[in-house]
Design a protein around this motif. Structure first.
Motif, PDB file in Angstrom:
ATOM      1  N   PHE A  31       0.838  -1.202   0.000  1.00 50.30           N
ATOM      2  CA  PHE A  31       0.000   0.000   0.000  1.00 50.30           C
ATOM      3  C   PHE A  31       0.870   1.249   0.000  1.00 50.30           C
ATOM      4  O   PHE A  31       0.652   2.179  -0.777  1.00 50.30           O
ATOM      5  CB  PHE A  31      -0.919   0.048   1.223  1.00 50.30           C
ATOM      6  CG  PHE A  31      -2.131  -0.823   1.128  1.00 50.30           C
ATOM      7  CD1 PHE A  31      -2.883  -0.908  -0.032  1.00 50.30           C
ATOM      8  CD2 PHE A  31      -2.539  -1.552   2.223  1.00 50.30           C
ATOM      9  CE1 PHE A  31      -4.003  -1.712  -0.111  1.00 50.30           C
ATOM     10  CE2 PHE A  31      -3.658  -2.347   2.171  1.00 50.30           C
ATOM     11  CZ  PHE A  31      -4.386  -2.426   1.001  1.00 50.30           C
ATOM     12  N   VAL A  32       1.867   1.270   0.867  1.00 51.99           N
ATOM     13  CA  VAL A  32       2.750   2.434   0.960  1.00 51.99           C
ATOM     14  C   VAL A  32       3.538   2.616  -0.333  1.00 51.99           C
ATOM     15  O   VAL A  32       3.670   3.739  -0.843  1.00 51.99           O
ATOM     16  CB  VAL A  32       3.689   2.292   2.177  1.00 51.99           C
ATOM     17  CG1 VAL A  32       4.771   3.350   2.161  1.00 51.99           C
ATOM     18  CG2 VAL A  32       2.901   2.357   3.468  1.00 51.99           C
ATOM     19  N   LEU A  33       4.043   1.532  -0.894  1.00 54.83           N
ATOM     20  CA  LEU A  33       4.814   1.637  -2.135  1.00 54.83           C
ATOM     21  C   LEU A  33       3.968   2.119  -3.310  1.00 54.83           C
ATOM     22  O   LEU A  33       4.416   2.955  -4.096  1.00 54.83           O
ATOM     23  CB  LEU A  33       5.454   0.293  -2.471  1.00 54.83           C
ATOM     24  CG  LEU A  33       6.629  -0.121  -1.594  1.00 54.83           C
ATOM     25  CD1 LEU A  33       7.072  -1.536  -1.942  1.00 54.83           C
ATOM     26  CD2 LEU A  33       7.776   0.848  -1.761  1.00 54.83           C
ATOM     27  N   THR A  36       3.146   5.784  -2.832  1.00 58.61           N
ATOM     28  CA  THR A  36       4.338   6.574  -3.119  1.00 58.61           C
ATOM     29  C   THR A  36       4.577   6.667  -4.619  1.00 58.61           C
ATOM     30  O   THR A  36       4.868   7.742  -5.147  1.00 58.61           O
ATOM     31  CB  THR A  36       5.565   5.955  -2.427  1.00 58.61           C
ATOM     32  OG1 THR A  36       5.299   5.839  -1.027  1.00 58.61           O
ATOM     33  CG2 THR A  36       6.796   6.800  -2.650  1.00 58.61           C
ATOM     34  N   ALA A  37       4.432   5.556  -5.325  1.00 54.34           N
ATOM     35  CA  ALA A  37       4.627   5.562  -6.782  1.00 54.34           C
ATOM     36  C   ALA A  37       3.549   6.388  -7.482  1.00 54.34           C
ATOM     37  O   ALA A  37       3.806   7.006  -8.513  1.00 54.34           O
ATOM     38  CB  ALA A  37       4.614   4.136  -7.317  1.00 54.34           C
ATOM     39  N   PHE A  39       2.077   9.131  -6.332  1.00 52.33           N
ATOM     40  CA  PHE A  39       2.246  10.564  -6.127  1.00 52.33           C
ATOM     41  C   PHE A  39       3.645  11.083  -6.442  1.00 52.33           C
ATOM     42  O   PHE A  39       3.925  12.256  -6.228  1.00 52.33           O
ATOM     43  CB  PHE A  39       1.864  10.938  -4.693  1.00 52.33           C
ATOM     44  CG  PHE A  39       0.394  10.794  -4.441  1.00 52.33           C
ATOM     45  CD1 PHE A  39      -0.512  11.624  -5.074  1.00 52.33           C
ATOM     46  CD2 PHE A  39      -0.084   9.815  -3.591  1.00 52.33           C
ATOM     47  CE1 PHE A  39      -1.864  11.493  -4.850  1.00 52.33           C
ATOM     48  CE2 PHE A  39      -1.430   9.678  -3.361  1.00 52.33           C
ATOM     49  CZ  PHE A  39      -2.339  10.518  -3.993  1.00 52.33           C
ATOM     50  N   LEU A  40       4.519  10.232  -6.946  1.00 51.57           N
ATOM     51  CA  LEU A  40       5.840  10.703  -7.352  1.00 51.57           C
ATOM     52  C   LEU A  40       5.739  11.527  -8.635  1.00 51.57           C
ATOM     53  O   LEU A  40       4.917  11.226  -9.497  1.00 51.57           O
ATOM     54  CB  LEU A  40       6.774   9.520  -7.602  1.00 51.57           C
ATOM     55  CG  LEU A  40       7.417   8.851  -6.402  1.00 51.57           C
ATOM     56  CD1 LEU A  40       8.240   7.664  -6.851  1.00 51.57           C
ATOM     57  CD2 LEU A  40       8.268   9.825  -5.638  1.00 51.57           C
ATOM     58  N   PRO A  41       6.584  12.527  -8.765  1.00 49.57           N
ATOM     59  CA  PRO A  41       6.553  13.297 -10.015  1.00 49.57           C
ATOM     60  C   PRO A  41       7.085  12.492 -11.210  1.00 49.57           C
ATOM     61  O   PRO A  41       6.760  12.780 -12.355  1.00 49.57           O
ATOM     62  CB  PRO A  41       7.443  14.503  -9.720  1.00 49.57           C
ATOM     63  CG  PRO A  41       8.269  14.117  -8.558  1.00 49.57           C
ATOM     64  CD  PRO A  41       7.505  13.090  -7.797  1.00 49.57           C
ATOM     65  N   VAL A  42       7.889  11.479 -10.940  1.00 47.96           N
ATOM     66  CA  VAL A  42       8.414  10.611 -12.001  1.00 47.96           C
ATOM     67  C   VAL A  42       7.383   9.510 -12.253  1.00 47.96           C
ATOM     68  O   VAL A  42       6.842   8.930 -11.333  1.00 47.96           O
ATOM     69  CB  VAL A  42       9.764   9.991 -11.575  1.00 47.96           C
ATOM     70  CG1 VAL A  42      10.289   9.061 -12.630  1.00 47.96           C
ATOM     71  CG2 VAL A  42      10.752  11.080 -11.246  1.00 47.96           C
ATOM     72  N   ASN A  43       7.121   9.217 -13.519  1.00 55.04           N
ATOM     73  CA  ASN A  43       6.162   8.173 -13.858  1.00 55.04           C
ATOM     74  C   ASN A  43       6.828   6.814 -13.773  1.00 55.04           C
ATOM     75  O   ASN A  43       7.491   6.380 -14.707  1.00 55.04           O
ATOM     76  CB  ASN A  43       5.621   8.395 -15.266  1.00 55.04           C
ATOM     77  CG  ASN A  43       4.149   8.656 -15.268  1.00 55.04           C
ATOM     78  OD1 ASN A  43       3.492   8.478 -14.252  1.00 55.04           O
ATOM     79  ND2 ASN A  43       3.636   9.079 -16.398  1.00 55.04           N
ATOM     80  N   VAL A  44       6.673   6.127 -12.664  1.00 58.41           N
ATOM     81  CA  VAL A  44       7.230   4.788 -12.510  1.00 58.41           C
ATOM     82  C   VAL A  44       6.418   3.801 -13.341  1.00 58.41           C
ATOM     83  O   VAL A  44       6.953   3.022 -14.113  1.00 58.41           O
ATOM     84  CB  VAL A  44       7.250   4.381 -11.021  1.00 58.41           C
ATOM     85  CG1 VAL A  44       7.800   2.984 -10.856  1.00 58.41           C
ATOM     86  CG2 VAL A  44       8.048   5.375 -10.209  1.00 58.41           C
ATOM     87  N   PHE A  45       5.107   3.835 -13.170  1.00 60.36           N
ATOM     88  CA  PHE A  45       4.161   3.042 -13.953  1.00 60.36           C
ATOM     89  C   PHE A  45       3.099   3.995 -14.477  1.00 60.36           C
ATOM     90  O   PHE A  45       2.917   5.082 -13.938  1.00 60.36           O
ATOM     91  CB  PHE A  45       3.456   1.991 -13.078  1.00 60.36           C
ATOM     92  CG  PHE A  45       4.367   0.972 -12.483  1.00 60.36           C
ATOM     93  CD1 PHE A  45       5.030   0.055 -13.273  1.00 60.36           C
ATOM     94  CD2 PHE A  45       4.549   0.910 -11.114  1.00 60.36           C
ATOM     95  CE1 PHE A  45       5.862  -0.888 -12.725  1.00 60.36           C
ATOM     96  CE2 PHE A  45       5.378  -0.030 -10.554  1.00 60.36           C
ATOM     97  CZ  PHE A  45       6.036  -0.930 -11.358  1.00 60.36           C
TER      98      PHE A  45
END
Length: 99
Positions: A31-33, A36-37, A39-45
Motif C-alpha cells: 500500500f505504501v509503495l 508513493t509511486a 504521487f511521485l513526479p516521475v512516472n514509474v508506472f
C-alpha cells in the motif's frame, strides 16, 4: 479490546495465525509503495497500472481477512470481507483489461 479485534475474534495480535499476519504486513508495505509511486513526479508506472496494483492489493488484503474468518469459523468476518474482496478483484480486472 478494540472493536476491530472483536470482529477478528482475537484478544491480541499474537493470537492470530502467522500466515495472515505476514500477508497483512506485506499488504501494508505494498500500500505504501503504490501510494508513493502514484504521487511521485516521475512516472514509474502508468497511473492505471498503479491504481490497479493498489486495488489488487486491497483485494488480497480483504480476501485474506475473509479466508481467516472461514478458517477460524467466524462467518461474520467472512461475509463482511469476502464480497468486498471479490468486488475489488473485479474492479482491478476491469481497470486493467477494459481501460
Amino acid at each position: 479490546m478494540n472493536e476491530y479485534s472483536r470482529v477478528l475474534g482475537v484478544e491480541k495480535e499474537k493470537d492470530r495465525r502467522m500466515v495472515f499476519r505476514i500477508i497483512d504486513y506485506l499488504c501494508y508495505a505494498l500500500f505504501v509503495l503504490t501510494l508513493t509511486a502514484f504521487f511521485l513526479p516521475v512516472n514509474v508506472f502508468p497511473e492505471i497500472v498503479t491504481g490497479t496494483i493498489f486495488i489488487w492489493t486491497l483485494a488480497i488484503y480483504l480476501g485474506s481477512k475473509a479466508i481467516e474468518g472461514l478458517v477460524d469459523k467466524k462467518m461474520r468476518m467472512a461475509l463482511f470481507f469476502g464480497p468486498t474482496a471479490i468486488l475489488c478483484l473485479g474492479l482491478g480486472i476491469f481497470l486493467l483489461v477494459l481501460l
